[in-house]
Scaffold this motif. Sequence first.
Motif, mmCIF file in Angstrom:
data_model
loop_
_atom_site.group_PDB
_atom_site.id
_atom_site.type_symbol
_atom_site.label_atom_id
_atom_site.label_comp_id
_atom_site.label_asym_id
_atom_site.label_seq_id
_atom_site.Cartn_x
_atom_site.Cartn_y
_atom_site.Cartn_z
ATOM 1 N N ASP A 102 0.871 -1.171 0.000
ATOM 2 C CA ASP A 102 0.000 0.000 0.000
ATOM 3 C C ASP A 102 0.906 1.218 0.000
ATOM 4 N N VAL A 103 0.715 2.088 -0.986
ATOM 5 C CA VAL A 103 1.547 3.282 -1.097
ATOM 6 C C VAL A 103 0.625 4.496 -1.155
ATOM 7 N N ASP A 104 0.667 5.297 -0.130
ATOM 8 C CA ASP A 104 -0.131 6.522 -0.051
ATOM 9 C C ASP A 104 -1.598 6.296 -0.365
ATOM 10 N N GLY A 105 -2.158 5.216 0.178
ATOM 11 C CA GLY A 105 -3.575 4.950 0.024
ATOM 12 C C GLY A 105 -3.969 4.204 -1.239
ATOM 13 N N THR A 145 5.085 6.233 -5.183
ATOM 14 C CA THR A 145 4.731 7.414 -4.398
ATOM 15 C C THR A 145 4.429 8.598 -5.309
ATOM 16 N N ALA A 148 0.772 7.690 -6.950
ATOM 17 C CA ALA A 148 -0.394 7.426 -6.098
ATOM 18 C C ALA A 148 -1.431 8.546 -6.132
ATOM 19 N N GLY A 149 -1.017 9.784 -6.076
ATOM 20 C CA GLY A 149 -1.963 10.903 -6.062
ATOM 21 C C GLY A 149 -2.826 10.940 -7.309
ATOM 22 N N LYS A 152 -5.270 7.944 -7.180
ATOM 23 C CA LYS A 152 -6.345 8.188 -6.219
ATOM 24 C C LYS A 152 -7.372 9.178 -6.749
#
Length: 160
Positions: A102-105, A145, A148-149, A152
């Motif tokens: 799991d990386v940053d959600g 990382t 991830a943003g 998401k």
Amino acid sequence: MRFSRRVVLISVSAVACLSAAAVYTFAPGSDDKIAVPVPDAKVATMCRALHAELPAKVNGLSRHDLKPRSDLIAGWGNPAIVLRCGVPRPAIDLDPNADAVDVDGVSWSFDRLGNGSARLTTTLRMAYVEVTLPKKRATDVYPLTDLAGAVKHTIPEGIA
């Protein structure tokens, strides 16, 4: 029908060269032709949104176009970290003992490939996003990382 040794050797050499070219052309992390996924329209829309939000750099490596150009694939560095969006659910997801991170959600399944590269694929998202790390970068998940943003924000949670 009689074949001369020269014709046979030329034929074998040609087949060997074509086979090697095919393996190189589609090798993960290669900057050459990448297999473009063929998702349904809903997933393709999410993937295009992801493509628009992908960062200019991943793990300090600059983004560049891959061949063929597509909103479903992206690459950073050389050999490239390759992202493909809209891939089918990976078989490894069926293994309850499979490695995951799991990386940053964002959850990812982890699969080490025979050539030393690593393939990570999102889980529990409405579209599967696959990131292939070439052998020389397959020892860590730091590139995730940077991704991830965007994942998401554009690929909703759920089961595809």
